[in-house]
Design an enzyme around this catalytic site. Structure first.
Site, mmCIF file in Angstrom:
data_model
loop_
_atom_site.group_PDB
_atom_site.id
_atom_site.type_symbol
_atom_site.label_atom_id
_atom_site.label_comp_id
_atom_site.label_asym_id
_atom_site.label_seq_id
_atom_site.Cartn_x
_atom_site.Cartn_y
_atom_site.Cartn_z
ATOM 1 C CB CYS A 4 -0.922 -0.026 1.219
ATOM 2 S SG CYS A 4 -1.806 1.498 1.478
ATOM 3 C CG HIS A 46 -4.353 -0.979 4.829
ATOM 4 N ND1 HIS A 46 -3.858 -0.177 3.826
ATOM 5 C CD2 HIS A 46 -5.294 -1.761 4.252
ATOM 6 C CE1 HIS A 46 -4.464 -0.483 2.691
ATOM 7 N NE2 HIS A 46 -5.352 -1.439 2.920
ATOM 8 C CG HIS A 99 -7.050 9.074 0.958
ATOM 9 N ND1 HIS A 99 -7.130 7.790 0.466
ATOM 10 C CD2 HIS A 99 -7.342 9.886 -0.094
ATOM 11 C CE1 HIS A 99 -7.435 7.814 -0.811
ATOM 12 N NE2 HIS A 99 -7.588 9.075 -1.183
ATOM 13 C CG HIS A 101 -8.818 14.358 -0.863
ATOM 14 N ND1 HIS A 101 -7.788 14.414 -1.769
ATOM 15 C CD2 HIS A 101 -9.375 13.129 -1.010
ATOM 16 C CE1 HIS A 101 -7.725 13.272 -2.449
ATOM 17 N NE2 HIS A 101 -8.680 12.474 -2.007
#
Ligand code: 5GP
Ligand code: ZN
Length: 113
Positions: A4, A46, A99, A101
């Protein structure tokens, strides 16, 4: 072997321009910014995407969200900012590690898609 990209950034195998780090999360500048300020905030564990959030890992996601205002303030985003997470192919998710942004530093579009 974990292949990853963002796990490699967490491990320091791939360099990043970090803006915040603690034992649970990492925030760093996006390599291809879509706004004057474009920061990615990720959990160190993860999780593939929003689809992978569950009762066992929701605590780190909640913790991450408590840090987003601090990260945005440190980045000088006093006028506001947008938080986005792309999930899956229809949303054009390109890195399969959860994630968020943070986008800001200019007037953003009033459309999101
Ligand atoms: P997604 O398309 O999955 O929502 O967002 C992935 C983001 O990761 C993209 O905005 C892309 O520019 C960013 N990105 C991809 N590879 C790297 C990298 O090696 N370093 C950094 N800092 N950002 C990356
Ligand atoms: Zn990962």
């Amino acid at each position: 072997m974990n292949n990853c990209l963002f796990c490699k950034i967490i491990d320091g195998i791939i360099p990043s321009n970090k803006v915040y780090e603690d034992e649970k999360i990492l925030a760093f500048h996006d390599i291809n910014p879509q706004a004057p300020t474009h920061i990615l905030v990720i959990p160190k564990c993860h999780i593939p995407s929003v689809d992978g959030v569950n009762a066992e890992n929701a605590n780190v996601v909640a913790y991450l969200f408590t840090k987003i205002p601090e990260i945005a303030q440190s980045a000088g985003l006093t006028g506001g900012y947008r938080v986005i997470s792309n999930c899956g192919s229809d949303a054009c998710q390109s890195v399969p590690h959860l994630h968020f942004h943070i986008l800001g530093g200019r007037q953003l579009s009033d459309t999101m898609a």
